[in-house]
Design a protein around this motif. Sequence first.
Motif, PDB file in Angstrom:
ATOM      1  N   LEU A  42       0.829  -1.204   0.000  1.00 15.63           N
ATOM      2  CA  LEU A  42       0.000   0.000   0.000  1.00 15.63           C
ATOM      3  C   LEU A  42       0.867   1.259   0.000  1.00 15.63           C
ATOM      4  O   LEU A  42       0.505   2.270  -0.603  1.00 15.63           O
ATOM      5  CB  LEU A  42      -0.942  -0.006   1.207  1.00 15.63           C
ATOM      6  CG  LEU A  42      -2.065  -1.039   1.165  1.00 15.63           C
ATOM      7  CD1 LEU A  42      -2.866  -1.005   2.462  1.00 15.63           C
ATOM      8  CD2 LEU A  42      -2.987  -0.804  -0.031  1.00 15.63           C
ATOM      9  N   GLY A  43       2.017   1.195   0.659  1.00 17.37           N
ATOM     10  CA  GLY A  43       2.952   2.320   0.628  1.00 17.37           C
ATOM     11  C   GLY A  43       3.481   2.558  -0.780  1.00 17.37           C
ATOM     12  O   GLY A  43       3.615   3.702  -1.220  1.00 17.37           O
ATOM     13  N   ILE A  44       3.788   1.479  -1.483  1.00 18.59           N
ATOM     14  CA  ILE A  44       4.233   1.604  -2.881  1.00 18.59           C
ATOM     15  C   ILE A  44       3.129   2.240  -3.722  1.00 18.59           C
ATOM     16  O   ILE A  44       3.374   3.160  -4.523  1.00 18.59           O
ATOM     17  CB  ILE A  44       4.608   0.224  -3.452  1.00 18.59           C
ATOM     18  CG1 ILE A  44       5.843  -0.331  -2.751  1.00 18.59           C
ATOM     19  CG2 ILE A  44       4.862   0.324  -4.964  1.00 18.59           C
ATOM     20  CD1 ILE A  44       6.212  -1.739  -3.185  1.00 18.59           C
ATOM     21  N   ILE A  45       1.910   1.744  -3.547  1.00 18.96           N
ATOM     22  CA  ILE A  45       0.775   2.280  -4.311  1.00 18.96           C
ATOM     23  C   ILE A  45       0.618   3.774  -4.050  1.00 18.96           C
ATOM     24  O   ILE A  45       0.493   4.576  -4.990  1.00 18.96           O
ATOM     25  CB  ILE A  45      -0.518   1.535  -3.945  1.00 18.96           C
ATOM     26  CG1 ILE A  45      -0.462   0.088  -4.438  1.00 18.96           C
ATOM     27  CG2 ILE A  45      -1.740   2.238  -4.539  1.00 18.96           C
ATOM     28  CD1 ILE A  45      -1.614  -0.777  -3.967  1.00 18.96           C
ATOM     29  N   GLN A  46       0.639   4.170  -2.772  1.00 21.04           N
ATOM     30  CA  GLN A  46       0.472   5.570  -2.431  1.00 21.04           C
ATOM     31  C   GLN A  46       1.620   6.413  -2.980  1.00 21.04           C
ATOM     32  O   GLN A  46       1.409   7.461  -3.586  1.00 21.04           O
ATOM     33  CB  GLN A  46       0.382   5.735  -0.918  1.00 21.04           C
ATOM     34  CG  GLN A  46       0.491   7.179  -0.420  1.00 21.04           C
ATOM     35  CD  GLN A  46      -0.597   8.074  -0.960  1.00 21.04           C
ATOM     36  OE1 GLN A  46      -1.685   7.605  -1.286  1.00 21.04           O
ATOM     37  NE2 GLN A  46      -0.317   9.365  -1.072  1.00 21.04           N
ATOM     38  N   GLY A  47       2.850   5.957  -2.772  1.00 23.28           N
ATOM     39  CA  GLY A  47       4.006   6.732  -3.201  1.00 23.28           C
ATOM     40  C   GLY A  47       4.041   6.959  -4.697  1.00 23.28           C
ATOM     41  O   GLY A  47       4.307   8.070  -5.162  1.00 23.28           O
ATOM     42  N   LEU A  48       3.762   5.914  -5.470  1.00 28.34           N
ATOM     43  CA  LEU A  48       3.807   6.040  -6.921  1.00 28.34           C
ATOM     44  C   LEU A  48       2.609   6.806  -7.464  1.00 28.34           C
ATOM     45  O   LEU A  48       2.758   7.718  -8.277  1.00 28.34           O
ATOM     46  CB  LEU A  48       3.869   4.650  -7.569  1.00 28.34           C
ATOM     47  CG  LEU A  48       5.152   3.838  -7.339  1.00 28.34           C
ATOM     48  CD1 LEU A  48       5.048   2.484  -8.025  1.00 28.34           C
ATOM     49  CD2 LEU A  48       6.386   4.600  -7.836  1.00 28.34           C
ATOM     50  N   THR A  49       1.413   6.445  -7.019  1.00 25.73           N
ATOM     51  CA  THR A  49       0.213   7.008  -7.636  1.00 25.73           C
ATOM     52  C   THR A  49      -0.121   8.411  -7.161  1.00 25.73           C
ATOM     53  O   THR A  49      -0.944   9.089  -7.775  1.00 25.73           O
ATOM     54  CB  THR A  49      -1.003   6.087  -7.411  1.00 25.73           C
ATOM     55  OG1 THR A  49      -1.242   5.953  -5.989  1.00 25.73           O
ATOM     56  CG2 THR A  49      -0.764   4.708  -8.003  1.00 25.73           C
ATOM     57  N   GLU A  50       0.502   8.882  -6.076  1.00 28.69           N
ATOM     58  CA  GLU A  50       0.307  10.267  -5.671  1.00 28.69           C
ATOM     59  C   GLU A  50       0.881  11.208  -6.716  1.00 28.69           C
ATOM     60  O   GLU A  50       0.356  12.303  -6.947  1.00 28.69           O
ATOM     61  CB  GLU A  50       0.977  10.538  -4.321  1.00 28.69           C
ATOM     62  CG  GLU A  50       0.820  11.967  -3.817  1.00 28.69           C
ATOM     63  CD  GLU A  50      -0.615  12.323  -3.503  1.00 28.69           C
ATOM     64  OE1 GLU A  50      -1.052  13.427  -3.931  1.00 28.69           O
ATOM     65  OE2 GLU A  50      -1.312  11.540  -2.845  1.00 28.69           O
ATOM     66  N   PHE A  51       1.957  10.794  -7.375  1.00 26.45           N
ATOM     67  CA  PHE A  51       2.646  11.684  -8.305  1.00 26.45           C
ATOM     68  C   PHE A  51       2.584  11.213  -9.752  1.00 26.45           C
ATOM     69  O   PHE A  51       2.780  12.023 -10.658  1.00 26.45           O
ATOM     70  CB  PHE A  51       4.096  11.861  -7.851  1.00 26.45           C
ATOM     71  CG  PHE A  51       4.188  12.372  -6.437  1.00 26.45           C
ATOM     72  CD1 PHE A  51       3.780  13.656  -6.117  1.00 26.45           C
ATOM     73  CD2 PHE A  51       4.636  11.551  -5.412  1.00 26.45           C
ATOM     74  CE1 PHE A  51       3.838  14.119  -4.815  1.00 26.45           C
ATOM     75  CE2 PHE A  51       4.702  12.009  -4.108  1.00 26.45           C
ATOM     76  CZ  PHE A  51       4.297  13.300  -3.800  1.00 26.45           C
TER      77      PHE A  51
END
Length: 260
Positions: free
Chosen positions: A10-19
Amino acid sequence: MLSKIEAFILGIIQGLTEFLPISSTGHLYLGRHIFGLDDAGLFLDTMLHIGTLLAIFVVYQKELLYMIRHPFSKLSFVLIIGTIPAVIVGLLFEDFFDTISKSGTTIGWEFLITGAIMFWADGVKDGFKKLEEINYKDAFVIGSFQAAAIFPALSRSGLTIAAGLLRKLDRQTAAYFSFLLSTPAILGGIVLQSKELFTGSMEAISFTSLLIGTTSAAIFGYFAIVTMVNFLKKHSLKIFSYYVWALGSLILILQWTGIF
């Protein structure tokens, strides 16, 4: 209970898809739903957003320190004006959008709309404005697009980059300003959602998992910012349009068949 692996993913998803212009909120909703963590809700989202905020602080430390030292600079006022639309919409319609975000009934359509806006904006003639040339009208228009991204699967970065292109910012500056403008937006969202810290939604998350997820979001968020700014120098937004169109269509089909 949120496992360490789930927190990392979920951290990967948030980090990538935020930007990346594909909607972090929409992807986090899907990730939570797949892992059966719908009850974690805004608390989990808030802590992952703290991770991406740390990434912004690292990448934009020069600009942020400058604004701290020069609070009445043009850059400070540009960010304030760009943030005003999202503040107004967020305060007036917080409960409404919270309900939509939790239900997830509209995210398929929102992914399709995100793709259409980026595809349209990517087709305009390349702009020329640099960061120091952004005026207050540019900031307000881009901020208005950011306010529209309060819908869960309308990508904040996608809409603000598109708005930047429409306001004749050059491609790299459009991405750069989009991510800089996200600083007060993410910080404000964290403040508004902090009430979740005192609800039962904390019970599904251990401190270790929380730390892993936040760290993962920070690391991959940093990677996404640097990659996206460089990517847009020579590449098109249309590849992201194709992705969110495919994802949105799949979600609509799954919803229509009752699978999702």
